[in-house]
Write a protein that holds these residues in place. Sequence first.
Motif, PDB file in Angstrom:
ATOM      1  N   SER A   2      65.572 -16.575 -44.243  1.00 28.01           N
ATOM      2  CA  SER A   2      65.362 -16.387 -42.805  1.00 28.01           C
ATOM      3  C   SER A   2      64.251 -17.290 -42.286  1.00 28.01           C
ATOM      4  N   THR A  15      63.326 -20.159 -43.506  1.00 26.55           N
ATOM      5  CA  THR A  15      63.829 -21.529 -43.482  1.00 26.55           C
ATOM      6  C   THR A  15      64.707 -21.769 -42.263  1.00 26.55           C
ATOM      7  N   MET A  16      65.540 -20.800 -41.925  1.00 26.06           N
ATOM      8  CA  MET A  16      66.401 -20.923 -40.750  1.00 26.06           C
ATOM      9  C   MET A  16      65.571 -20.979 -39.470  1.00 26.06           C
ATOM     10  N   TYR A  17      64.534 -20.151 -39.380  1.00 29.42           N
ATOM     11  CA  TYR A  17      63.672 -20.176 -38.192  1.00 29.42           C
ATOM     12  C   TYR A  17      62.960 -21.524 -38.076  1.00 29.42           C
ATOM     13  N   GLU A  19      64.064 -24.405 -39.269  1.00 26.90           N
ATOM     14  CA  GLU A  19      65.080 -25.372 -38.846  1.00 26.90           C
ATOM     15  C   GLU A  19      65.326 -25.274 -37.345  1.00 26.90           C
ATOM     16  N   SER A  20      65.377 -24.061 -36.837  1.00 25.88           N
ATOM     17  CA  SER A  20      65.587 -23.876 -35.409  1.00 25.88           C
ATOM     18  C   SER A  20      64.489 -24.556 -34.606  1.00 25.88           C
ATOM     19  N   THR A  78      70.460 -20.532 -33.732  1.00 20.51           N
ATOM     20  CA  THR A  78      70.135 -20.374 -35.159  1.00 20.51           C
ATOM     21  C   THR A  78      69.309 -19.127 -35.453  1.00 20.51           C
ATOM     22  N   ALA A 109      70.251 -16.133 -38.122  1.00 24.18           N
ATOM     23  CA  ALA A 109      69.332 -15.807 -39.212  1.00 24.18           C
ATOM     24  C   ALA A 109      68.960 -14.325 -39.195  1.00 24.18           C
ATOM     25  N   ASN A 150      74.450 -19.844 -48.959  1.00 19.55           N
ATOM     26  CA  ASN A 150      73.286 -19.862 -48.084  1.00 19.55           C
ATOM     27  C   ASN A 150      72.629 -21.241 -48.053  1.00 19.55           C
ATOM     28  N   ILE A 190      71.949 -23.798 -44.806  1.00 24.99           N
ATOM     29  CA  ILE A 190      70.711 -24.520 -44.490  1.00 24.99           C
ATOM     30  C   ILE A 190      70.986 -26.008 -44.322  1.00 24.99           C
ATOM     31  N   TYR A 220      72.806 -26.716 -40.884  1.00 28.38           N
ATOM     32  CA  TYR A 220      71.960 -26.731 -39.693  1.00 28.38           C
ATOM     33  C   TYR A 220      70.958 -27.889 -39.704  1.00 28.38           C
ATOM     34  N   SER A 221      70.678 -28.433 -40.886  1.00 21.06           N
ATOM     35  CA  SER A 221      69.748 -29.568 -40.945  1.00 21.06           C
ATOM     36  C   SER A 221      70.301 -30.779 -40.202  1.00 21.06           C
TER      37      SER A 221
END
Length: 322
Positions: A14, A16-18, A20-21, A64, A68, A264, A268, A271-272
């Motif tokens: 989570s 990492t997703m935040y 990335e966002s 994103t 997440a 998962n 990641i 979204y990158s």
Amino acid sequence: MQRTTSPLYDYFFSGTMYLESLLIIIGNTLTFVAVRQTKKLREIPTNVFILSLAASDGMIGLMTPIFATLRFLKIEDEWSGTVCVLYGPHFSTFWISLVTLLAISVDRYIAVVHPISYKRRITTKRAKFMSVVIWIVAFSLITTLTCIYGSIGEDSTSVRIVFPKQFSVFFLQIIIFGPVLGNIVIYISIYIRLKNRPRVVMDVNMANSEGTNRITSRSTKAYVNMMVLVLVYLLIACVPNYVLKAVSKPMKASKPEWLVYISNLSVILFYSNSFMNPVIYSWKNRNFHQAYKTLLLCNRSSASRSKGSVSDGSRRENRSTV
């Protein structure tokens, strides 16, 4: 489907997703502002498509954190709102990116094949019109189909029903792979054209603050190389995610733990792609690099210098913009 990942891993994923966002929003906002505030960049028709690409990536960045959070709470599969509210815009913005890249490849092809008449064929007004059409078609068609097909199946509350067999074939083969194949074919054609005349000077009448510019095929090739890199990274980021989704979908609740971790990681990577485009622009294009630098330093004096350097650089640098 209940996942078997540990709480520590859930926090890591989570977080990492935040992150990335945040990178997606910052990078694409920077691109948008750079093009809008830099006259040289703003008056290039191709950069209208760059703005459209940045806007679609920025929307993905805004969605994103919601994805997440749903994954962290493990209610992504149970909340039926993800079908229309999230997956509809998500697939729409992804398709916008693909078709916008196709529009850029067509733009570059015309610049190479018809350099003298390029200004007459491709204008900023036409580029804006094409971008608007792409957005309207994407949201009206993709979101509607996603919502309709997402409500059909044995369990209408599951977002995994978004892709019945017939719709999966139509969506994956036509809507996704169509623009991808189109990009590949066009860029191969461009490469062949440039290879056959590497030293030819092309007279491309591009409107800018100083009038018309004469640019070499080298500068056109540099811009083409930049967009090819964007396309290649998009494929690298997206293909593993879609392959793993196709593999894991039949498993449903019996999905093994190792496949959950790999899936998962593919998310990641997927979204990158949305924050890598500004990095590629800055790396491969001096004009974008200078515009980013000016914005980040908030230096108005360097902004005025950048206008002059951009105009001069378009004549002498291999990585100047067409």
